[in-house]
Design a protein around this motif. Structure first.
Motif, PDB file in Angstrom:
ATOM      1  N   TYR A 289       0.899  -1.355  -0.112  1.00  0.00           N
ATOM      2  CA  TYR A 289       0.182  -0.088   0.132  1.00  0.00           C
ATOM      3  C   TYR A 289       0.832   1.405  -0.109  1.00  0.00           C
ATOM      4  N   LEU A 290       1.795   1.387   0.951  1.00  0.00           N
ATOM      5  CA  LEU A 290       2.797   2.382   0.878  1.00  0.00           C
ATOM      6  C   LEU A 290       3.525   2.855  -0.291  1.00  0.00           C
ATOM      7  N   GLU A 291       3.941   1.723  -1.099  1.00  0.00           N
ATOM      8  CA  GLU A 291       4.766   1.809  -2.298  1.00  0.00           C
ATOM      9  C   GLU A 291       3.824   2.392  -3.337  1.00  0.00           C
ATOM     10  N   GLN A 292       2.553   1.549  -3.313  1.00  0.00           N
ATOM     11  CA  GLN A 292       1.616   2.331  -4.595  1.00  0.00           C
ATOM     12  C   GLN A 292       1.425   3.406  -4.037  1.00  0.00           C
ATOM     13  N   GLN A 293       0.972   4.011  -2.999  1.00  0.00           N
ATOM     14  CA  GLN A 293       0.752   5.356  -2.738  1.00  0.00           C
ATOM     15  C   GLN A 293       1.928   6.277  -3.173  1.00  0.00           C
ATOM     16  N   ALA A 294       3.059   5.639  -3.039  1.00  0.00           N
ATOM     17  CA  ALA A 294       4.270   6.668  -3.311  1.00  0.00           C
ATOM     18  C   ALA A 294       4.389   6.921  -4.830  1.00  0.00           C
ATOM     19  N   VAL A 295       3.654   6.148  -5.796  1.00  0.00           N
ATOM     20  CA  VAL A 295       3.746   6.360  -7.120  1.00  0.00           C
ATOM     21  C   VAL A 295       2.978   7.698  -7.465  1.00  0.00           C
ATOM     22  N   THR A 296       1.978   8.017  -6.753  1.00  0.00           N
ATOM     23  CA  THR A 296       1.087   9.285  -7.050  1.00  0.00           C
ATOM     24  C   THR A 296       1.283  10.352  -6.097  1.00  0.00           C
ATOM     25  N   LEU A 297       2.305  10.457  -5.128  1.00  0.00           N
ATOM     26  CA  LEU A 297       2.586  11.418  -4.188  1.00  0.00           C
ATOM     27  C   LEU A 297       3.378  12.594  -4.981  1.00  0.00           C
ATOM     28  N   PRO A 298       4.223  12.467  -5.695  1.00  0.00           N
ATOM     29  CA  PRO A 298       5.096  13.466  -6.409  1.00  0.00           C
ATOM     30  C   PRO A 298       3.961  14.418  -7.278  1.00  0.00           C
ATOM     31  N   ILE A 299       3.378  13.792  -8.033  1.00  0.00           N
ATOM     32  CA  ILE A 299       2.088  14.506  -8.675  1.00  0.00           C
ATOM     33  C   ILE A 299       1.137  15.017  -7.857  1.00  0.00           C
ATOM     34  N   ALA A 300       0.826  14.337  -6.878  1.00  0.00           N
ATOM     35  CA  ALA A 300      -0.303  15.245  -6.215  1.00  0.00           C
ATOM     36  C   ALA A 300       0.081  16.213  -5.224  1.00  0.00           C
ATOM     37  N   THR A 301       1.239  16.268  -4.722  1.00  0.00           N
ATOM     38  CA  THR A 301       1.963  17.095  -3.624  1.00  0.00           C
ATOM     39  C   THR A 301       3.079  17.807  -4.030  1.00  0.00           C
ATOM     40  N   ASP A 302       3.868  17.391  -5.025  1.00  0.00           N
ATOM     41  CA  ASP A 302       5.126  17.982  -5.540  1.00  0.00           C
ATOM     42  C   ASP A 302       6.208  17.399  -4.361  1.00  0.00           C
ATOM     43  N   VAL A 303       5.773  16.576  -3.665  1.00  0.00           N
ATOM     44  CA  VAL A 303       6.886  15.922  -2.785  1.00  0.00           C
ATOM     45  C   VAL A 303       7.548  14.569  -3.212  1.00  0.00           C
ATOM     46  N   ASP A 304       8.936  14.696  -2.980  1.00  0.00           N
ATOM     47  CA  ASP A 304       9.416  13.436  -3.456  1.00  0.00           C
ATOM     48  C   ASP A 304       9.041  12.084  -2.648  1.00  0.00           C
ATOM     49  N   ASP A 305       8.833  11.173  -3.589  1.00  0.00           N
ATOM     50  CA  ASP A 305       8.415   9.912  -3.041  1.00  0.00           C
ATOM     51  C   ASP A 305       9.397   9.157  -1.974  1.00  0.00           C
ATOM     52  N   SER A 306      10.539   9.759  -1.954  1.00  0.00           N
ATOM     53  CA  SER A 306      11.570   9.128  -1.049  1.00  0.00           C
ATOM     54  C   SER A 306      10.962   9.287   0.343  1.00  0.00           C
ATOM     55  N   ILE A 307      10.075   9.970   0.645  1.00  0.00           N
ATOM     56  CA  ILE A 307       9.285  10.231   1.924  1.00  0.00           C
ATOM     57  C   ILE A 307       8.962   8.926   2.372  1.00  0.00           C
ATOM     58  N   VAL A 308       8.184   7.925   1.319  1.00  0.00           N
ATOM     59  CA  VAL A 308       7.797   6.734   1.849  1.00  0.00           C
ATOM     60  C   VAL A 308       8.868   5.914   2.361  1.00  0.00           C
ATOM     61  N   LYS A 309      10.002   5.725   1.600  1.00  0.00           N
ATOM     62  CA  LYS A 309      11.128   4.976   2.008  1.00  0.00           C
ATOM     63  C   LYS A 309      11.413   5.275   3.781  1.00  0.00           C
ATOM     64  N   ILE A 310      11.198   6.607   4.105  1.00  0.00           N
ATOM     65  CA  ILE A 310      11.467   7.158   5.493  1.00  0.00           C
ATOM     66  C   ILE A 310      10.401   6.494   6.381  1.00  0.00           C
ATOM     67  N   ILE A 311       9.346   6.465   5.997  1.00  0.00           N
ATOM     68  CA  ILE A 311       8.037   5.988   6.614  1.00  0.00           C
ATOM     69  C   ILE A 311       8.275   4.337   7.074  1.00  0.00           C
ATOM     70  N   GLN A 312       8.721   3.695   5.799  1.00  0.00           N
ATOM     71  CA  GLN A 312       8.825   2.403   6.001  1.00  0.00           C
ATOM     72  C   GLN A 312      10.166   1.967   6.870  1.00  0.00           C
ATOM     73  N   GLY A 313      11.349   2.779   6.776  1.00  0.00           N
ATOM     74  CA  GLY A 313      12.344   2.526   7.649  1.00  0.00           C
ATOM     75  C   GLY A 313      12.182   2.879   9.214  1.00  0.00           C
ATOM     76  N   VAL A 314      11.378   4.025   9.350  1.00  0.00           N
ATOM     77  CA  VAL A 314      11.264   4.210  10.664  1.00  0.00           C
ATOM     78  C   VAL A 314      10.122   3.086  11.211  1.00  0.00           C
ATOM     79  N   MET A 315       9.341   2.729  10.378  1.00  0.00           N
ATOM     80  CA  MET A 315       8.292   1.744  11.049  1.00  0.00           C
ATOM     81  C   MET A 315       8.948   0.767  11.390  1.00  0.00           C
ATOM     82  N   VAL A 316       9.857   0.045  10.712  1.00  0.00           N
ATOM     83  CA  VAL A 316      10.722  -1.192  10.936  1.00  0.00           C
ATOM     84  C   VAL A 316      11.336  -1.026  12.305  1.00  0.00           C
ATOM     85  N   LEU A 317      12.227  -0.063  12.284  1.00  0.00           N
ATOM     86  CA  LEU A 317      12.918   0.153  13.332  1.00  0.00           C
ATOM     87  C   LEU A 317      12.086   0.346  14.961  1.00  0.00           C
ATOM     88  N   ALA A 318      10.717   1.139  14.587  1.00  0.00           N
ATOM     89  CA  ALA A 318       9.980   1.132  15.682  1.00  0.00           C
ATOM     90  C   ALA A 318       9.406  -0.161  16.013  1.00  0.00           C
TER      91      ALA A 318
END
Length: 357
Positions: A289-318
């Motif tokens: 789900y996170l990876e799929q939402q990352a596809v449309t993130l740059p188009i909808a918000t002009d934010v780099d999709d790398s932010i999803v990698k941060i979410i995934q990484g922090v989630m695993v660490l947590a």
């Protein structure tokens, strides 16, 4: 859920620090996927589930099979090369493809298992090296042995599977022409067999016992070296299935554009799901789900999709930190309970002696 909440908070702080619109990002991330996106998420989760179960088998044995990425590459290439020759008709060729993939994945993982039990080589080091070797070997074979190049294209690949050797998709999600991989049922079967073997068989008990305490397992008569080798073979066999939903349901050959990196995602998902088949399934769906939402993130918000990698990484660490905190808390509670019970036992004889006096 706590890990996801921590990931949201940390990611929001990162977005604030970089001046990005926090509200718009989370609004887009939490938007309900369309029917077509839902199918993509399910298909991606199916592939990731195989990868995570392969890793989980090693984790239950206290083995870190970091080589799932190389194992599924070798297996998918071999299965595509064998299946493309169409030596057997229809369904029999599909069975041959499945057996070839599982055997090749098991053999590639077995190299690391054999090195560990005979030479004491850490499976972490050997599987990482075998990943690099697998990439090189498959690339060489693809270029020298099984290469077929279309005119005007730089992509090369094995022969396409015949029509009769492809597994049709399922129209499980209304409102879209996309279909769910037919091998989703094989993923469910693998999850059930993993649960049954680990929790309902003598082998599974020995595996879990060895993973918890090798010395205790040896004292109980368990052949630890055999368990290590068999566990690596099982993990590799499941890893061999990772690329098959793509091979049999979408690409129909193995080429230079075949998806990579699925093995490393499986490690994170196995940690998220605590090696439980249901937990792993939920983790795979969340990851997809996170990876799929990352596809449309740059188009909808002009934010780099790398932010999803941060979410995934922090989630695993947590998750890892939360599990360790809970484990320590449970151990402390057990120690306190034992102390109270011992104190109660000491008190009872004293009261009895006083009553007799």
């Amino acid at each position: 859920m706590l890990a996801l909440l921590v990931a949201i908070v940390v990611t929001s702080l990162v977005l604030l620090a970089t001046g990005d619109p926090v509200g718009e990002v989370w609004r887009q991330m939490l938007t309900q996927p369309s029917a077509s996106q839902t199918v993509i998420i399910i298909n991606s989760a199916t592939v990731l589930y195989f990868s995570a179960i392969a890793v989980a088998i090693g984790f239950r044995m206290n083995l870190f099979n970091i080589g799932v990425d190389g194992q599924y590459r070798v297996a998918a290439f071999a299965a595509a090369a064998v299946g493309g020759e169409a030596w057997l008709p229809g369904p029999l060729n599909i069975v041959l493809i499945l057996i070839t993939a599982m055997m090749c994945g098991a053999l590639w993982a077995g190299i690391a298992g054999w090195l560990k039990v005979t030479r004491g080589v850490s499976e972490v080091i050997s599987t990482i090296m075998l990943n690099a070797i697998a990439t090189g070997v498959v690339a060489w074979l693809l270029a020298r042995v099984a290469a077929e190049q279309e005119a005007g294209s730089n992509d090369i690949g094995t022969k396409d599977l015949p029509e009769s050797s492809r597994i049709p998709g399922l129209s499980l999600v209304p409102g879209t022409g996309r279909q769910v991989y037919g091998l989703i049922f094989l993923a469910i079967l693998v999850g059930f067999l993993y649960w049954f073997v680990i929790n309902r068989t003598r082998f599974g008990f020995d595996l879990r016992a060895t993973g918890r305490s090798e010395s205790a397992a040896v004292a109980s008569g368990v052949d630890v070296k055999k368990m290590v080798l068999v566990s690596m073979l099982m993990s590799g066999a499941v890893a061999g299935l990772v690329g098959l939903p793509l091979l049999l349901g979408e690409n129909f050959n193995y080429g230079t554009d075949f998806q990579s990196g699925l093995g490393f995602s499986g490690i994170a998902i196995a940690l998220l799901g605590r090696n439980h088949p249901v937990g792993v399934a939920l983790g795979a769906l969340l990851w997809a789900y996170l990876e799929q939402q990352a596809v449309t993130l740059p188009i909808a918000t002009d934010v780099d999709d790398s932010i999803v990698k941060i979410i995934q990484g922090v989630m695993v660490l947590a998750v890892v930190i939360a599990y360790e905190v809970v484990r320590r808390f449970q151990r402390r509670m057990e120690q306190q309970q034992v102390t109270r019970e011992l104190a109660a036992q000491d008190k009872r004889p004293a009261e009895t002696t006083g009553a007799q006096a």
